[in-house]
Design a protein around this motif. Structure first.
Motif, PDB file in Angstrom:
ATOM      1  N   ASN A  50       0.816  -1.220   0.000  1.00 37.72           N
ATOM      2  CA  ASN A  50       0.000   0.000   0.000  1.00 37.72           C
ATOM      3  C   ASN A  50       0.852   1.275   0.000  1.00 37.72           C
ATOM      4  O   ASN A  50       0.582   2.228   0.713  1.00 37.72           O
ATOM      5  CB  ASN A  50      -0.971   0.010   1.188  1.00 37.72           C
ATOM      6  CG  ASN A  50      -2.114   0.979   0.972  1.00 37.72           C
ATOM      7  OD1 ASN A  50      -2.454   1.295  -0.167  1.00 37.72           O
ATOM      8  ND2 ASN A  50      -2.688   1.476   2.061  1.00 37.72           N
ATOM      9  N   ASP A  51       1.924   1.264  -0.792  1.00 36.74           N
ATOM     10  CA  ASP A  51       2.809   2.417  -0.900  1.00 36.74           C
ATOM     11  C   ASP A  51       3.294   2.513  -2.356  1.00 36.74           C
ATOM     12  O   ASP A  51       4.379   2.034  -2.700  1.00 36.74           O
ATOM     13  CB  ASP A  51       3.991   2.272   0.055  1.00 36.74           C
ATOM     14  CG  ASP A  51       4.855   3.530   0.072  1.00 36.74           C
ATOM     15  OD1 ASP A  51       4.370   4.603  -0.327  1.00 36.74           O
ATOM     16  OD2 ASP A  51       6.024   3.405   0.481  1.00 36.74           O
ATOM     17  N   SER A  52       2.484   3.107  -3.181  1.00 39.49           N
ATOM     18  CA  SER A  52       2.759   3.180  -4.617  1.00 39.49           C
ATOM     19  C   SER A  52       3.859   4.202  -4.912  1.00 39.49           C
ATOM     20  O   SER A  52       3.696   5.385  -4.636  1.00 39.49           O
ATOM     21  CB  SER A  52       1.474   3.562  -5.350  1.00 39.49           C
ATOM     22  OG  SER A  52       1.680   3.528  -6.719  1.00 39.49           O
ATOM     23  N   PRO A  53       4.977   3.762  -5.493  1.00 40.34           N
ATOM     24  CA  PRO A  53       6.069   4.698  -5.793  1.00 40.34           C
ATOM     25  C   PRO A  53       5.731   5.555  -7.018  1.00 40.34           C
ATOM     26  O   PRO A  53       5.114   5.092  -7.972  1.00 40.34           O
ATOM     27  CB  PRO A  53       7.262   3.785  -6.071  1.00 40.34           C
ATOM     28  CG  PRO A  53       6.680   2.483  -6.467  1.00 40.34           C
ATOM     29  CD  PRO A  53       5.343   2.375  -5.797  1.00 40.34           C
ATOM     30  N   GLY A  54       6.167   6.795  -7.004  1.00 40.58           N
ATOM     31  CA  GLY A  54       5.890   7.712  -8.103  1.00 40.58           C
ATOM     32  C   GLY A  54       6.808   7.543  -9.291  1.00 40.58           C
ATOM     33  O   GLY A  54       6.494   7.989 -10.389  1.00 40.58           O
ATOM     34  N   TRP A  55       7.944   6.890  -9.117  1.00 44.47           N
ATOM     35  CA  TRP A  55       8.927   6.773 -10.181  1.00 44.47           C
ATOM     36  C   TRP A  55       8.593   5.695 -11.203  1.00 44.47           C
ATOM     37  O   TRP A  55       9.181   5.664 -12.280  1.00 44.47           O
ATOM     38  CB  TRP A  55      10.316   6.505  -9.608  1.00 44.47           C
ATOM     39  CG  TRP A  55      10.398   5.291  -8.727  1.00 44.47           C
ATOM     40  CD1 TRP A  55      10.277   5.261  -7.376  1.00 44.47           C
ATOM     41  CD2 TRP A  55      10.606   3.933  -9.143  1.00 44.47           C
ATOM     42  NE1 TRP A  55      10.396   3.977  -6.909  1.00 44.47           N
ATOM     43  CE2 TRP A  55      10.600   3.131  -7.980  1.00 44.47           C
ATOM     44  CE3 TRP A  55      10.799   3.313 -10.364  1.00 44.47           C
ATOM     45  CZ2 TRP A  55      10.767   1.754  -8.018  1.00 44.47           C
ATOM     46  CZ3 TRP A  55      10.969   1.934 -10.408  1.00 44.47           C
ATOM     47  CH2 TRP A  55      10.956   1.179  -9.242  1.00 44.47           C
TER      48      TRP A  55
END
Length: 172
Positions: A50-55
């Motif tokens: 539950n921690d979607s990376p922006g890269w």
């Protein structure tokens, strides 16, 4: 079979073009593998931790652009791009050669446009940063430009091969 279809027959400049095409296809394959890994991480990060990376999105687009551009260039080298193969099969040797030259000229023109405008767009956006990653906003145009330049080189080579007297005598 043309010289570019069989690497063992390639000599001189043809050998260098074959090496260049192999590098392009290997880089395209690596970009596809990278794309699968990045998207796999994106799905895992979003739905499991539950921690979607922006890269991941900008990197995915860069990898997709790389795979597409270099894969298309390699397809031009191996003559696996669009063409009028059914029509060419019904034509005599001279008309078949003329059709091949026309098709490769169109491909060369498309490659030149992709290379030129892709390079200009790449340079134009270097000062703008991508959201989510520390890339220039225009990074996706660099592989497009390189792929276009390779398409141009490979298409011009195919035109030269088609216009060789021995190629015309063989029915190209």
């Amino acid at each position: 079979m043309s010289e570019t279809d069989n690497p063992t027959m390639a000599t001189g400049p043809q050998r260098w073009l074959e090496v260049l095409a192999r590098i392009a296809i290997h880089l395209a394959a690596l970009a596809m593998l990278g794309l699968v890994a990045v998207q796999g991480w994106q799905v895992f990060a979003r739905y499991v931790i539950n921690d979607s990376p922006g890269w991941t999105e900008p990197l995915t687009i860069l990898l997709l652009s790389t795979a597409m551009s270099l894969g298309a260039a390699a397809a031009v080298h191996s003559n696996r791009h669009f063409g009028f193969f059914l029509l060419a099969g019904q034509l005599g040797p001279r008309l078949k050669c003329a059709l091949e030259v026309v098709v490769e000229t169109v491909v060369a023109a498309i490659g030149a446009v992709l290379a030129g405008w892709g390079w200009m767009l790449w340079i134009d956006g270097l000062h703008i940063k991508t959201a989510g990653a520390d890339f220039p906003q225009s990074i996706n145009y660099l592989p497009l430009s390189i792929g276009g330049a390779l398409m141009l080189v490979f298409a011009v080579n195919r035109i030269v091969l088609a216009l060789r007297p021995t190629a015309t005598a063989e029915g190209h």
